[in-house]
Write an enzyme that holds these catalytic residues in place. Structure first.
Site, PDB file in Angstrom:
ATOM      1  N   GLY A   1       0.752  -1.242   0.000  1.00  0.00           N
ATOM      2  CA  GLY A   1       0.000   0.000   0.000  1.00  0.00           C
ATOM      3  C   GLY A   1       0.781   1.290   0.000  1.00  0.00           C
ATOM      4  O   GLY A   1       0.187   2.371  -0.074  1.00  0.00           O
TER       5      GLY A   1
ATOM      6  N   GLU B   1       3.907  -6.767   1.224  1.00  0.00           N
ATOM      7  CA  GLU B   1       3.253  -7.048  -0.057  1.00  0.00           C
ATOM      8  C   GLU B   1       3.101  -5.801  -0.917  1.00  0.00           C
ATOM      9  O   GLU B   1       1.996  -5.393  -1.248  1.00  0.00           O
ATOM     10  CB  GLU B   1       1.847  -7.622   0.198  1.00  0.00           C
ATOM     11  CG  GLU B   1       1.786  -8.849   1.057  1.00  0.00           C
ATOM     12  CD  GLU B   1       0.355  -9.192   1.493  1.00  0.00           C
ATOM     13  OE1 GLU B   1      -0.538  -8.315   1.401  1.00  0.00           O
ATOM     14  OE2 GLU B   1       0.142 -10.326   1.912  1.00  0.00           O
ATOM     15  N   PRO B   2       4.198  -5.152  -1.287  1.00  0.00           N
ATOM     16  CA  PRO B   2       4.061  -3.963  -2.128  1.00  0.00           C
ATOM     17  C   PRO B   2       3.724  -4.341  -3.573  1.00  0.00           C
ATOM     18  O   PRO B   2       4.249  -5.323  -4.104  1.00  0.00           O
ATOM     19  CB  PRO B   2       5.451  -3.326  -2.055  1.00  0.00           C
ATOM     20  CG  PRO B   2       6.384  -4.460  -1.782  1.00  0.00           C
ATOM     21  CD  PRO B   2       5.607  -5.477  -0.993  1.00  0.00           C
ATOM     22  N   GLY B   3       2.839  -3.585  -4.176  1.00  0.00           N
ATOM     23  CA  GLY B   3       2.513  -3.781  -5.589  1.00  0.00           C
ATOM     24  C   GLY B   3       2.789  -2.504  -6.358  1.00  0.00           C
ATOM     25  O   GLY B   3       3.705  -2.397  -7.165  1.00  0.00           O
ATOM     26  N   ARG B   4       1.985  -1.483  -6.025  1.00  0.00           N
ATOM     27  CA  ARG B   4       2.053  -0.211  -6.749  1.00  0.00           C
ATOM     28  C   ARG B   4       3.451   0.392  -6.748  1.00  0.00           C
ATOM     29  O   ARG B   4       3.924   0.871  -7.778  1.00  0.00           O
ATOM     30  CB  ARG B   4       1.065   0.773  -6.103  1.00  0.00           C
ATOM     31  CG  ARG B   4       0.882   2.064  -6.864  1.00  0.00           C
ATOM     32  CD  ARG B   4       0.036   3.051  -6.042  1.00  0.00           C
ATOM     33  NE  ARG B   4      -1.213   2.475  -5.598  1.00  0.00           N
ATOM     34  CZ  ARG B   4      -2.361   2.523  -6.295  1.00  0.00           C
ATOM     35  NH1 ARG B   4      -2.401   3.137  -7.441  1.00  0.00           N
ATOM     36  NH2 ARG B   4      -3.457   1.968  -5.815  1.00  0.00           N
TER      37      ARG B   4
ATOM     38  N   CYS C   1     -17.096   6.045 -26.194  1.00  0.00           N
ATOM     39  CA  CYS C   1     -18.355   6.800 -26.204  1.00  0.00           C
ATOM     40  C   CYS C   1     -18.911   7.036 -24.805  1.00  0.00           C
ATOM     41  O   CYS C   1     -20.014   6.614 -24.484  1.00  0.00           O
ATOM     42  CB  CYS C   1     -19.362   6.053 -27.058  1.00  0.00           C
ATOM     43  SG  CYS C   1     -18.678   5.640 -28.647  1.00  0.00           S
TER      44      CYS C   1
ATOM     45  N   TYR D   1      -1.778  -1.276 -11.931  1.00  0.00           N
ATOM     46  CA  TYR D   1      -3.226  -1.101 -12.091  1.00  0.00           C
ATOM     47  C   TYR D   1      -3.557  -0.407 -13.415  1.00  0.00           C
ATOM     48  O   TYR D   1      -4.502   0.364 -13.507  1.00  0.00           O
ATOM     49  CB  TYR D   1      -3.820  -0.353 -10.882  1.00  0.00           C
ATOM     50  CG  TYR D   1      -3.433  -1.021  -9.572  1.00  0.00           C
ATOM     51  CD1 TYR D   1      -4.018  -2.232  -9.216  1.00  0.00           C
ATOM     52  CD2 TYR D   1      -2.471  -0.485  -8.729  1.00  0.00           C
ATOM     53  CE1 TYR D   1      -3.652  -2.887  -8.038  1.00  0.00           C
ATOM     54  CE2 TYR D   1      -2.093  -1.120  -7.554  1.00  0.00           C
ATOM     55  CZ  TYR D   1      -2.691  -2.316  -7.216  1.00  0.00           C
ATOM     56  OH  TYR D   1      -2.319  -2.957  -6.054  1.00  0.00           O
TER      57      TYR D   1
HETATM   58  C1  PLP Z   1      -3.749  -4.714  -3.280  1.00  0.00           C
HETATM   59  C2  PLP Z   1      -3.076  -5.400  -2.164  1.00  0.00           C
HETATM   60  C3  PLP Z   1      -1.714  -5.193  -1.929  1.00  0.00           C
HETATM   61  C4  PLP Z   1      -0.873  -4.231  -2.734  1.00  0.00           C
HETATM   62  O1  PLP Z   1      -1.235  -2.908  -2.593  1.00  0.00           O
HETATM   63  P1  PLP Z   1      -0.323  -1.789  -3.320  1.00  0.00           P
HETATM   64  O2  PLP Z   1      -1.004  -0.539  -3.008  1.00  0.00           O
HETATM   65  O3  PLP Z   1      -0.314  -2.119  -4.758  1.00  0.00           O
HETATM   66  O4  PLP Z   1       1.035  -1.884  -2.703  1.00  0.00           O
HETATM   67  C5  PLP Z   1      -1.117  -5.919  -0.920  1.00  0.00           C
HETATM   68  N1  PLP Z   1      -1.820  -6.792  -0.158  1.00  0.00           N
HETATM   69  C6  PLP Z   1      -3.131  -7.012  -0.357  1.00  0.00           C
HETATM   70  C7  PLP Z   1      -3.844  -7.976   0.515  1.00  0.00           C
HETATM   71  C8  PLP Z   1      -3.806  -6.329  -1.354  1.00  0.00           C
HETATM   72  O5  PLP Z   1      -5.106  -6.535  -1.540  1.00  0.00           O
END
Ligand code: PLP
Length: 421
Positions: A239, A275-278, A346, A375
């Protein structure tokens, strides 16, 4: 810092000219930088230096096989939220003991798949899920390692659609009920309680909500240990936000986040997972698009480009800002124009930006959306029967198409006309 920089007035991804990719692949397309992806993963890994930890990339941010392979080679684990993502992680070569399974709606089939293929842990989000997982594990003659996702009831101060840590959200169990839920978990023979999970939201730009949540997790760790649970692993979620607007204040850095994690949870003797994604994928990708028309409205100019909300839905869905830059650099001092930047779909919602000042642009000019690596492609659709756009990965002076644009025939062939028609 990313690796999308101007050289001699034109935008590059690492050592490759964006205009060269456009000429070969066609527009629009997503373009990712290997060096940026790797760098961001390492920043998190190094931020937790000195602790027993695993960085599990939240692959819902961008789950292309090439990106998973690249990160797995760096040592990343994966956080998956569906059977499909689990299958993708395995296909990319990630071992099961580096995959954690999150999500509020895991089905028995998904659980079976993960137990058979190998899993580090399930982050369980409710009692009914716990019951089903127990049954599936017993039917296979194994025990399922679990954490329980607790909802700490803190305000992540982010967009409502991606806040997950308030009691009103669907995620986790209220932290106030944790003791009774852990007692129930311990009574189920098919489950092995290994730790606690928390994830309070996405695009957080402040460490304070994390600190509040993690302090609650530290306290809960002690309480649960007193209750006899062997809490040995803490999954802290993802997050951390990224700077979508270069001109704005920068969100905290992974190193600062890591410091805070060590302060709040470092002395518990637990293995840590994040758990970093973004933050790993976001600024490692751009969306490149071409101007189709410049249309004069009554009181504004529309820049109509060849990508649309189906390719990048974040502005329409989250009122998100993306910096949009010309691929041929602005000449300093040259007066720009104000544009509403829109796609061909549209719907009026198909607007990427309003009143944005850019240099004067003409049809066939290229523009790039920054911070589009997370995303972006994963949320794309074929709305308006627009083909899913290709993804390109750059490494140094080489690039490869890592997902192809489908042909119209391929899109149409997926439909099946019943025999009675
Ligand atoms: C979406 C999510 C993440 C990643 O969040 P980011 O904002 O992309 O870092 C990590 N853990 C869980 C459980 C999520 O649903």
């Amino acid at each position: 810092m990313d690796h999308f920089l101007y050289r001699d007035g034109t935008l590059y991804a690492e050592d490759v000219r964006i205009s060269d990719i456009a000429a070969q692949v066609g527009t629009p397309f997503y373009c990712y930088s290997s060096a940026t992806l790797t760098r961001h993963f390492r920043l998190f890994d190094e931020a937790l230096d000195g602790t027993d930890h695993l960085v599990c990339y939240a692959m819902k941010a961008n789950s292309n096989q090439a990106i998973l392979r690249l990160l797995a080679e760096q040592g990343a684990g994966m956080d998956v939220v569906s059977g499909g993502e689990y299958a993708r992680a395995k296909a990319a070569g990630v071992p099961g003991d580096r995959i954690v399974f999150s999500g509020v709606g895991k089905t028995a089939d998904e659980m079976r798949m993960a137990l058979e293929g190998g899993i580090r842990q399930f982050n369980v989000e409710s009692e009914p899920e716990m019951v089903v997982l127990n049954e599936v594990a017993l039917s296979l003659g194994v025990t399922a390692p679990i954490t329980v996702r607790v909802n700490p009831d803190v305000d992540a101060k982010t967009h409502a659609k991606i806040a997950t840590g308030k009691s009103e959200n669907k995620f986790g169990i209220p932290i106030s009920r944790a003791r009774e839920v852990y007692a129930m978990a311990a009574s189920l023979a098919g489950l092995d309680v290994v730790g606690i999970d928390v994830h309070i939201g996405s695009q957080l730009t402040d460490l304070e909500p994390y600190r509040m949540a993690y302090e609650k997790v530290a306290e809960l760790t002690k309480t649960l240990r007193e209750d006899g649970h062997n809490i040995r692993r803490l999954d802290l979620g993802g997050g951390l936000g990224i700077p979508y607007e270069r001109s704005n204040e920068a969100p905290p850095l992974p190193i600062e986040y890591g410091q805070m994690v060590k302060e709040t949870l470092g002395d518990l003797g637990c293995e840590l997972e994040i758990e970093p994604g973004r933050l790993i994928a976001g600024n490692a990708g751009i969306l490149v698009s071409k101007v189709i028309y410049v249309k004069e409205g009554e009181d504004r100019k529309f820049l109509i480009i060849d990508s649309a909300m189906n390719d990048l839905i974040r502005p329409a869905m989250y009122e998100a800002h993306h910096d949009i830059v010309p691929v041929t650099e602005d000449v300093p001092g040259e007066e720009g124009e104000k544009y509403d930047i829109v796609g061909p779909v549209c719907e009026s919602g198909d607007t990427f930006a309003k009143g944005r000042t850019l240099k004067s642009l003409a049809p066939d000019d290229l523009v790039a959306f920054r911070s589009a690596g997370a995303y972006g492609a994963v949320m794309a659709s074929e709305y308006n029967t627009r083909p899913m756009i290709p993804e390109v990965l750059v490494q140094g002076d080489q690039f490869a198409v890592i997902r192809q644009r489908p042909t119209y025939e391929e899109m149409i062939e997926r439909d099946i006309i019943p025999a009675w028609l």
